[in-house]
Design a protein around this motif. Structure first.
Motif, PDB file in Angstrom:
ATOM      1  N   THR A  71      25.808  33.394  47.096  1.00 33.48           N
ATOM      2  CA  THR A  71      25.718  33.048  45.676  1.00 33.48           C
ATOM      3  C   THR A  71      27.095  32.835  45.059  1.00 33.48           C
ATOM      4  N   LEU A  72      28.148  33.215  45.792  1.00 36.78           N
ATOM      5  CA  LEU A  72      29.509  33.062  45.278  1.00 36.78           C
ATOM      6  C   LEU A  72      30.107  31.699  45.603  1.00 36.78           C
ATOM      7  N   VAL A  74      31.634  28.292  45.545  1.00 36.68           N
ATOM      8  CA  VAL A  74      32.308  27.589  44.456  1.00 36.68           C
ATOM      9  C   VAL A  74      32.340  26.096  44.784  1.00 36.68           C
ATOM     10  N   ARG A  88      38.471  32.230  39.181  1.00 37.32           N
ATOM     11  CA  ARG A  88      37.017  32.045  39.183  1.00 37.32           C
ATOM     12  C   ARG A  88      36.352  32.914  40.248  1.00 37.32           C
ATOM     13  N   VAL A  89      36.927  32.930  41.445  1.00 42.22           N
ATOM     14  CA  VAL A  89      36.354  33.733  42.522  1.00 42.22           C
ATOM     15  C   VAL A  89      36.470  35.222  42.207  1.00 42.22           C
ATOM     16  N   ARG A  91      36.549  36.765  39.292  1.00 44.92           N
ATOM     17  CA  ARG A  91      35.571  37.165  38.270  1.00 44.92           C
ATOM     18  C   ARG A  91      34.154  37.189  38.841  1.00 44.92           C
ATOM     19  N   ALA A  92      33.840  36.210  39.683  1.00 42.95           N
ATOM     20  CA  ALA A  92      32.502  36.159  40.275  1.00 42.95           C
ATOM     21  C   ALA A  92      32.281  37.329  41.229  1.00 42.95           C
ATOM     22  N   TYR A  93      33.308  37.666  42.000  1.00 45.37           N
ATOM     23  CA  TYR A  93      33.206  38.769  42.959  1.00 45.37           C
ATOM     24  C   TYR A  93      33.010  40.093  42.226  1.00 45.37           C
ATOM     25  N   ARG A  94      33.739  40.275  41.138  1.00 47.66           N
ATOM     26  CA  ARG A  94      33.567  41.495  40.339  1.00 47.66           C
ATOM     27  C   ARG A  94      32.162  41.551  39.753  1.00 47.66           C
ATOM     28  N   GLN A  95      31.686  40.446  39.203  1.00 49.19           N
ATOM     29  CA  GLN A  95      30.362  40.438  38.588  1.00 49.19           C
ATOM     30  C   GLN A  95      29.280  40.723  39.613  1.00 49.19           C
ATOM     31  N   LEU A  96      29.464  40.216  40.828  1.00 49.12           N
ATOM     32  CA  LEU A  96      28.498  40.505  41.883  1.00 49.12           C
ATOM     33  C   LEU A  96      28.409  42.012  42.122  1.00 49.12           C
ATOM     34  N   ASP A  99      26.578  43.672  39.239  1.00 52.57           N
ATOM     35  CA  ASP A  99      25.146  43.352  39.242  1.00 52.57           C
ATOM     36  C   ASP A  99      24.409  44.042  40.386  1.00 52.57           C
TER      37      ASP A  99
END
Length: 221
Positions: A71-72, A74, A88-89, A91-96, A99
């Motif tokens: 799902t990460l 890009v 971008r990566v 922030r996405a990795y942290r949000q994963l 979640d």
């Protein structure tokens, strides 16, 4: 009863469906609740049916982690600057992690072993390579970047879990003694603490600045 809210209408069994069901269970009840029997029951199938798609629980957990990593993805990596891509990566990795906190450790320990994951990593590193990072600089920048994002997120998950505890015995920060006797602790982690989102963004910018310094010629091979 546990599990009833996760029951789904029976549908054709696939690895993707199995992994998504396992992820839902882990998110709702924690990683210990994820078993072959529990996933099968949630899908309204016999446990033995799962073995046509996954070998064992380890294969199940690995597949769940790989599914989350997918799902990460890009799009248009090559069109981004290295700094934009890293932000971008990161922030996405942290949000994963936020979640899916129960599964985050499994995501981190998963090696880049599949052709898909290796291709993604290669595309990521190539952006830095094309920007002027030497192989050594690229390695150092990648290590700095992943160390910060993964470490910050794991620490944030731990602190969020602690803050969710309302019992002063389990969460010492709620003790009335903290403001008076442990002033530095209270200032950093107490009511006036910097919000995690703000802290992450500030630290990320510092890390990106440090990564940029690794492009300089004083970092030889």
């Amino acid at each position: 009863m546990k599990g009833e809210a996760l029951n789904v209408v029976r549908q054709p069994l696939t690895r993707t469906l199995i992994f998504e069901t396992g992820i839902a269970i882990a998110d709702a009840e924690g990683i210990d609740a994820v078993t072959m029997r529990r996933v099968a029951a949630t899908l309204n199938v016999q446990a033995m049916s799962l073995y046509n798609h996954v070998s064992n629980k380890r294969d199940l957990l690995d597949g769940m982690a790989a599914h989350l990593l997918a799902t990460l993805a890009v799009p248009d990596i090559a069109a981004m600057s290295w700094r934009e891509l890293a932000g971008r990566v990161g922030r996405a990795y942290r949000q994963l992690g936020l979640d899916h906190p129960a599964l985050y450790p499994y995501v981190l320990e998963r090696p880049f072993g599949s052709p898909e994951s290796l291709a993604t990593l290669d595309a990521f590193l190539n952006v830095f390579r094309e920007a002027g990072f030497s192989p050594t600089g690229n390695y150092l920048a990648f290590s700095l970047f992943t160390g910060f994002v993964e470490g910050f997120t794991l620490d944030e998950i731990t602190r969020r879990n602690q803050r969710s505890l309302r019992d002063p015995v389990k969460n010492p920060l709620l003790s009335e003694d903290v403001p008076a006797n442990y002033q530095a602790v209270y200032e950093v982690f107490g009511a006036g603490a910097v919000h995690d989102d703000v802290a992450f963004e500030r630290c990320l910018e510092l890390v990106l600045d440090a990564m940029e310094a690794l492009m300089a010629p004083e970092h030889p091979e």
